[in-house]
Design a protein around this motif. Structure first.
Motif, PDB file in Angstrom:
ATOM      1  N   ASP A 278      12.846  14.297  56.431  1.00  0.00           N
ATOM      2  CA  ASP A 278      13.437  15.624  56.299  1.00  0.00           C
ATOM      3  C   ASP A 278      14.309  15.734  55.051  1.00  0.00           C
ATOM      4  O   ASP A 278      14.878  16.779  54.797  1.00  0.00           O
ATOM      5  CB  ASP A 278      14.279  15.948  57.532  1.00  0.00           C
ATOM      6  N   GLY A 279      14.416  14.664  54.292  1.00  0.00           N
ATOM      7  CA  GLY A 279      15.217  14.673  53.070  1.00  0.00           C
ATOM      8  C   GLY A 279      16.618  14.155  53.320  1.00  0.00           C
ATOM      9  O   GLY A 279      17.170  14.308  54.393  1.00  0.00           O
ATOM     10  N   VAL A 280      17.191  13.555  52.305  1.00  0.00           N
ATOM     11  CA  VAL A 280      18.518  12.964  52.435  1.00  0.00           C
ATOM     12  C   VAL A 280      19.576  14.046  52.593  1.00  0.00           C
ATOM     13  O   VAL A 280      20.559  13.870  53.269  1.00  0.00           O
ATOM     14  CB  VAL A 280      18.835  12.061  51.217  1.00  0.00           C
ATOM     15  N   GLY A 281      19.367  15.203  52.017  1.00  0.00           N
ATOM     16  CA  GLY A 281      20.377  16.251  52.041  1.00  0.00           C
ATOM     17  C   GLY A 281      20.411  17.062  53.321  1.00  0.00           C
ATOM     18  O   GLY A 281      20.984  18.137  53.340  1.00  0.00           O
ATOM     19  N   THR A 282      19.831  16.593  54.392  1.00  0.00           N
ATOM     20  CA  THR A 282      19.782  17.370  55.629  1.00  0.00           C
ATOM     21  C   THR A 282      20.995  17.149  56.509  1.00  0.00           C
ATOM     22  O   THR A 282      21.041  17.647  57.613  1.00  0.00           O
ATOM     23  CB  THR A 282      18.518  17.011  56.437  1.00  0.00           C
ATOM     24  N   GLY A 283      21.962  16.385  56.046  1.00  0.00           N
ATOM     25  CA  GLY A 283      23.168  16.176  56.830  1.00  0.00           C
ATOM     26  C   GLY A 283      23.121  14.919  57.676  1.00  0.00           C
ATOM     27  O   GLY A 283      24.050  14.618  58.392  1.00  0.00           O
ATOM     28  N   ASN A 284      22.043  14.166  57.617  1.00  0.00           N
ATOM     29  CA  ASN A 284      21.952  12.929  58.382  1.00  0.00           C
ATOM     30  C   ASN A 284      22.677  11.837  57.612  1.00  0.00           C
ATOM     31  O   ASN A 284      22.192  11.331  56.614  1.00  0.00           O
ATOM     32  CB  ASN A 284      20.482  12.556  58.613  1.00  0.00           C
ATOM     33  N   ARG A 285      23.846  11.463  58.063  1.00  0.00           N
ATOM     34  CA  ARG A 285      24.656  10.490  57.352  1.00  0.00           C
ATOM     35  C   ARG A 285      24.269   9.055  57.687  1.00  0.00           C
ATOM     36  O   ARG A 285      24.850   8.130  57.154  1.00  0.00           O
ATOM     37  CB  ARG A 285      26.128  10.731  57.676  1.00  0.00           C
ATOM     38  N   ASP A 286      23.316   8.871  58.589  1.00  0.00           N
ATOM     39  CA  ASP A 286      22.905   7.529  58.978  1.00  0.00           C
ATOM     40  C   ASP A 286      21.895   6.924  58.008  1.00  0.00           C
ATOM     41  O   ASP A 286      21.565   5.761  58.119  1.00  0.00           O
ATOM     42  CB  ASP A 286      22.314   7.541  60.386  1.00  0.00           C
ATOM     43  N   ILE A 287      21.384   7.695  57.091  1.00  0.00           N
ATOM     44  CA  ILE A 287      20.365   7.215  56.169  1.00  0.00           C
ATOM     45  C   ILE A 287      21.037   6.440  55.042  1.00  0.00           C
ATOM     46  O   ILE A 287      21.882   6.984  54.330  1.00  0.00           O
ATOM     47  CB  ILE A 287      19.529   8.375  55.602  1.00  0.00           C
ATOM     48  N   PRO A 288      20.678   5.163  54.879  1.00  0.00           N
ATOM     49  CA  PRO A 288      21.285   4.358  53.815  1.00  0.00           C
ATOM     50  C   PRO A 288      20.896   4.877  52.434  1.00  0.00           C
ATOM     51  O   PRO A 288      19.767   5.319  52.217  1.00  0.00           O
ATOM     52  CB  PRO A 288      20.702   2.966  54.044  1.00  0.00           C
ATOM     53  N   THR A 289      21.835   4.819  51.517  1.00  0.00           N
ATOM     54  CA  THR A 289      21.574   5.258  50.145  1.00  0.00           C
ATOM     55  C   THR A 289      21.664   4.103  49.152  1.00  0.00           C
ATOM     56  O   THR A 289      21.410   4.299  47.972  1.00  0.00           O
ATOM     57  CB  THR A 289      22.566   6.357  49.736  1.00  0.00           C
ATOM     58  N   HIS A 290      22.042   2.913  49.638  1.00  0.00           N
ATOM     59  CA  HIS A 290      22.136   1.730  48.780  1.00  0.00           C
ATOM     60  C   HIS A 290      21.572   0.540  49.549  1.00  0.00           C
ATOM     61  O   HIS A 290      21.669   0.480  50.776  1.00  0.00           O
ATOM     62  CB  HIS A 290      23.603   1.470  48.399  1.00  0.00           C
ATOM     63  N   TYR A 291      20.989  -0.407  48.847  1.00  0.00           N
ATOM     64  CA  TYR A 291      20.358  -1.536  49.526  1.00  0.00           C
ATOM     65  C   TYR A 291      21.329  -2.405  50.298  1.00  0.00           C
ATOM     66  O   TYR A 291      20.931  -3.155  51.174  1.00  0.00           O
ATOM     67  CB  TYR A 291      19.526  -2.388  48.558  1.00  0.00           C
ATOM     68  N   SER A 292      22.606  -2.319  50.018  1.00  0.00           N
ATOM     69  CA  SER A 292      23.587  -3.107  50.765  1.00  0.00           C
ATOM     70  C   SER A 292      24.110  -2.377  51.997  1.00  0.00           C
ATOM     71  O   SER A 292      24.910  -2.935  52.741  1.00  0.00           O
ATOM     72  CB  SER A 292      24.753  -3.501  49.855  1.00  0.00           C
ATOM     73  N   ASP A 293      23.669  -1.138  52.212  1.00  0.00           N
ATOM     74  CA  ASP A 293      24.134  -0.371  53.368  1.00  0.00           C
ATOM     75  C   ASP A 293      23.599  -0.960  54.666  1.00  0.00           C
ATOM     76  O   ASP A 293      22.544  -1.601  54.694  1.00  0.00           O
ATOM     77  CB  ASP A 293      23.688   1.098  53.274  1.00  0.00           C
ATOM     78  N   ARG A 294      24.332  -0.713  55.724  1.00  0.00           N
ATOM     79  CA  ARG A 294      23.943  -1.182  57.058  1.00  0.00           C
ATOM     80  C   ARG A 294      22.642  -0.496  57.480  1.00  0.00           C
ATOM     81  O   ARG A 294      22.451   0.685  57.241  1.00  0.00           O
ATOM     82  CB  ARG A 294      25.055  -0.836  58.028  1.00  0.00           C
ATOM     83  N   GLY A 295      21.758  -1.253  58.093  1.00  0.00           N
ATOM     84  CA  GLY A 295      20.516  -0.711  58.605  1.00  0.00           C
ATOM     85  C   GLY A 295      19.326  -0.874  57.685  1.00  0.00           C
ATOM     86  O   GLY A 295      18.198  -0.561  58.064  1.00  0.00           O
ATOM     87  N   VAL A 296      19.552  -1.342  56.465  1.00  0.00           N
ATOM     88  CA  VAL A 296      18.447  -1.570  55.527  1.00  0.00           C
ATOM     89  C   VAL A 296      17.760  -2.878  55.905  1.00  0.00           C
ATOM     90  O   VAL A 296      18.414  -3.869  56.202  1.00  0.00           O
ATOM     91  CB  VAL A 296      18.960  -1.618  54.072  1.00  0.00           C
TER      92      VAL A 296
END
Length: 143
Positions: free
Chosen positions: A30-48
């Motif tokens: 649905d795209g990163v800008g949809t308000g879902n803050r759980d989507i990692p944006t950096h490879y060191s983020d949790r959940g990657v």
């Protein structure tokens, strides 16, 4: 009681469809800008998925095999993987070590699981065919 059962069934169906869409299109469909803050944006983020960053996610590599792995529930993103590969040699030693340790830990766990399955299969074959020594079960190269 019936309404709660129906709601429960709808929720289960919704979750199943969401999981299928995640597997087919990715969790950020649905795209990163949809308000879902759980989507990692950096490879060191949790959940990657760290093995995915190294190009070896077992959930993808062993999908539909006898290994019996379910699909990986962690985040896969080619852009994050490319960023990681680009930055890999310039990362601080500690960061690289952390990534490599996590990858090694997950890989070792997978190897141990497969070795246990092989051991159980060998024992089952030994009992089934009344074989005493393990060497006679080994596959030899045929020319």
């Amino acid at each position: 009681i019936c309404s709660s059962l129906v709601c429960s069934c709808y929720k289960m169906a919704y979750d199943l469809v969401r999981q299928q869409l995640d597997a087919l299109m990715g969790v950020d469909r649905d795209g990163v800008g949809t308000g879902n803050r759980d989507i990692p944006t950096h490879y060191s983020d949790r959940g990657v998925c760290i093995p995915y960053l190294f190009g070896a996610c077992p959930g993808l590599l062993l999908a539909n095999t006898k290994a019996g792995l379910s699909s990986c529930t962690l985040y896969h993103n080619d852009k994050l993987s490319d960023d990681f590969q680009r930055d890999y040699h310039s990362l601080a030693d500690r960061s690289v070590l952390d990534f490599e340790r996590e990858f090694e830990k997950q890989s070792s766990s997978l190897v141990q699981d497969v070795e246990r399955k092989i051991s159980r299969a060998v024992k089952r074959l030994q009992v089934q065919y009344d074989i005493q020594d393990y060497g006679s079960l080994l596959v030899h190269e045929v020319h």
